[in-house]
Design a protein around this motif. Sequence first.
Motif, short mmCIF file in Angstrom:
data_model
loop_
_atom_site.label_atom_id
_atom_site.label_comp_id
_atom_site.label_asym_id
_atom_site.label_seq_id
_atom_site.Cartn_x
_atom_site.Cartn_y
_atom_site.Cartn_z
N LEU A 1 0.84 -1.19 0.00
CA LEU A 1 0.00 0.00 0.00
C LEU A 1 0.88 1.26 0.00
CD1 LEU A 1 -1.90 -2.29 0.81
CD2 LEU A 1 -2.98 -0.75 2.45
N VAL A 2 0.67 2.12 -0.99
CA VAL A 2 1.50 3.32 -1.12
C VAL A 2 0.71 4.62 -0.94
CG1 VAL A 2 3.16 2.15 -2.61
CG2 VAL A 2 1.27 3.41 -3.64
N GLU A 3 -0.60 4.59 -1.11
CA GLU A 3 -1.39 5.82 -0.99
C GLU A 3 -2.86 5.49 -0.76
OE1 GLU A 3 -2.78 9.54 -3.85
OE2 GLU A 3 -0.92 8.49 -4.33
N SER A 4 -3.47 6.21 0.17
CA SER A 4 -4.90 6.02 0.43
C SER A 4 -5.71 6.83 -0.57
CB SER A 4 -5.24 6.46 1.86
OG SER A 4 -6.63 6.56 2.02
N VAL A 5 -6.63 6.17 -1.25
CA VAL A 5 -7.58 6.86 -2.13
C VAL A 5 -8.85 7.18 -1.35
CG1 VAL A 5 -8.90 6.73 -4.27
CG2 VAL A 5 -6.62 5.70 -4.13
N ARG A 6 -9.29 6.21 -0.55
CA ARG A 6 -10.44 6.41 0.34
C ARG A 6 -10.40 5.33 1.41
NH1 ARG A 6 -16.34 5.71 -2.08
NH2 ARG A 6 -15.81 3.50 -1.85
N GLU A 7 -10.41 5.74 2.68
CA GLU A 7 -10.43 4.75 3.75
C GLU A 7 -11.01 5.37 5.01
OE1 GLU A 7 -8.14 4.64 6.58
OE2 GLU A 7 -7.16 6.54 6.10
N GLY A 8 -11.58 4.53 5.87
CA GLY A 8 -12.19 4.99 7.10
C GLY A 8 -13.43 4.20 7.44
N LEU B 1 -17.92 3.32 5.32
CA LEU B 1 -17.71 3.47 3.89
C LEU B 1 -18.02 2.15 3.18
CD1 LEU B 1 -14.35 5.48 3.84
CD2 LEU B 1 -16.61 6.35 3.24
N PRO B 2 -18.48 2.21 1.94
CA PRO B 2 -18.77 0.97 1.22
C PRO B 2 -17.52 0.20 0.83
CG PRO B 2 -19.10 2.86 -0.21
CD PRO B 2 -18.85 3.41 1.17
N SER B 3 -16.36 0.88 0.80
CA SER B 3 -15.12 0.19 0.42
C SER B 3 -13.92 0.99 0.90
CB SER B 3 -15.05 0.00 -1.10
OG SER B 3 -15.11 1.26 -1.76
N GLN C 1 -16.14 -5.72 5.46
CA GLN C 1 -17.42 -5.68 6.15
C GLN C 1 -17.33 -4.98 7.50
OE1 GLN C 1 -20.49 -6.88 4.92
NE2 GLN C 1 -21.24 -5.73 6.68
N SER C 2 -16.22 -5.14 8.22
CA SER C 2 -16.09 -4.57 9.57
C SER C 2 -16.05 -3.04 9.57
CB SER C 2 -14.84 -5.11 10.25
OG SER C 2 -13.68 -4.78 9.51
N LEU C 3 -15.70 -2.43 8.45
CA LEU C 3 -15.69 -0.97 8.35
C LEU C 3 -16.84 -0.46 7.49
CD1 LEU C 3 -11.86 -0.21 7.98
CD2 LEU C 3 -13.31 0.13 9.98
N TYR C 4 -17.74 -1.36 7.14
CA TYR C 4 -18.83 -1.00 6.26
C TYR C 4 -19.85 -0.14 6.98
CZ TYR C 4 -22.24 -1.64 2.52
OH TYR C 4 -23.12 -1.43 1.50
N VAL C 5 -20.63 0.60 6.21
CA VAL C 5 -21.62 1.52 6.76
C VAL C 5 -22.58 0.78 7.68
CG1 VAL C 5 -23.09 1.24 4.73
CG2 VAL C 5 -23.35 3.25 6.18
N GLU C 6 -22.85 1.37 8.83
CA GLU C 6 -23.73 0.75 9.82
C GLU C 6 -25.17 0.77 9.33
OE1 GLU C 6 -25.33 1.67 14.35
OE2 GLU C 6 -23.41 2.52 13.68
#
Length: 359
Positions: free
Chosen positions: A95-102, A105-107, A135-140
């Motif tokens: 992994l070199v750069e985050s595009v979207r994480e947190g 989120l759906p992905s 799944q563990s970080l997926y939208v509640e």
Amino acid sequence: MKVEKKDYHKYYLRAPNSAQRKEYRAVQKRAFEHRLMIGDSLAWNGPNLFPDTLSATSQTLTETINIPHQLRQPLPHLLAPTAPAFGGIGWSLRLVESVREGKDLPSQIWKCEVLRWEKEEEVSAGMVVVKLRQQSLYVEPGPHDSNPDFDDWNWWPAEYYYIQESHVYSALRRLQGRILPTCYGFYNFKLSTGEQCVGMVMEDLTSTTDVLFSVFQEEKKDGLLSPEFYTPFLFEIFRAQKAIHDEFELLCLVTNLKNVLVIRETTKDLRPHLVFLGFGPSKTVAWQTESRTNLMESQKGTVYYDPTELIWNWRISDQELLGRAFAFAVQGVEFDFSKWARKNQEKLTQELPFLEGDI
């Protein structure tokens, strides 16, 4: 393409109660505390879970496709017999750069360097993007996530979205590398927490493209968007949508232009090169038709039932949705896109004769 029927209710048979929500948040909290970071590596083992999603071979690429843009060449090592897609071993993603994480989120999307072992040393095989459906970080699940269109409960888990996306990339494989990213397959990845998740490995466009919505917002800084600036994008986005519609009966369901990229070097061209993303929510016409039929049958004699509703034009529906997304992106305080479209109807008809609805 036959769409497999699946029961996603193994996650929640109905809206989760307070104890289940507490448990869900605890799992999410732990996953977030141990989330992926720059420099982490993911073992990349095959084979590809959905073989038909792999970018088209050189044989099928010779078939005529009515798209003016040149094919973006895929990374050859990732389509070779020794690649993970075909069970090759010794591969990993750094992994070199985050595009979207947190959270919520759906992905989780990361730019990665592909590494492989060759003659007892690790060598780079290029850059890709991995889209992890964790799944563990997926939208509640929300308290109002209910809809009779999906058995009275429409909170769809991560599994639903990657399966839907696999159907799209399989059906539209000839458009990969043109108006879709090149797909290198879907794989099981094991995270440091022990969690298993499916990730889609695809073409890296992060350094050569801009998000179309952001392009419009940047242009607005100097005032209102001029029709001269956005009209080529308007024409091209509907042409790209038509190419998808003609290739397979699919509702793209583009609700905002954040899921549309423009190849940076073509931004000022009369025909800018656009790339569509985010097909997780997309639906096939067959799926949508069956869903509408079931909905009306369930409402017969109760709330609402109108057989004529079965006669619907899916192209108009998708075109109008895209038109609203485009209008939202270009709309200004002193500018009404709808009025502009009505005033320029003749030009729109000339350039986009296939439009069946109003935009």
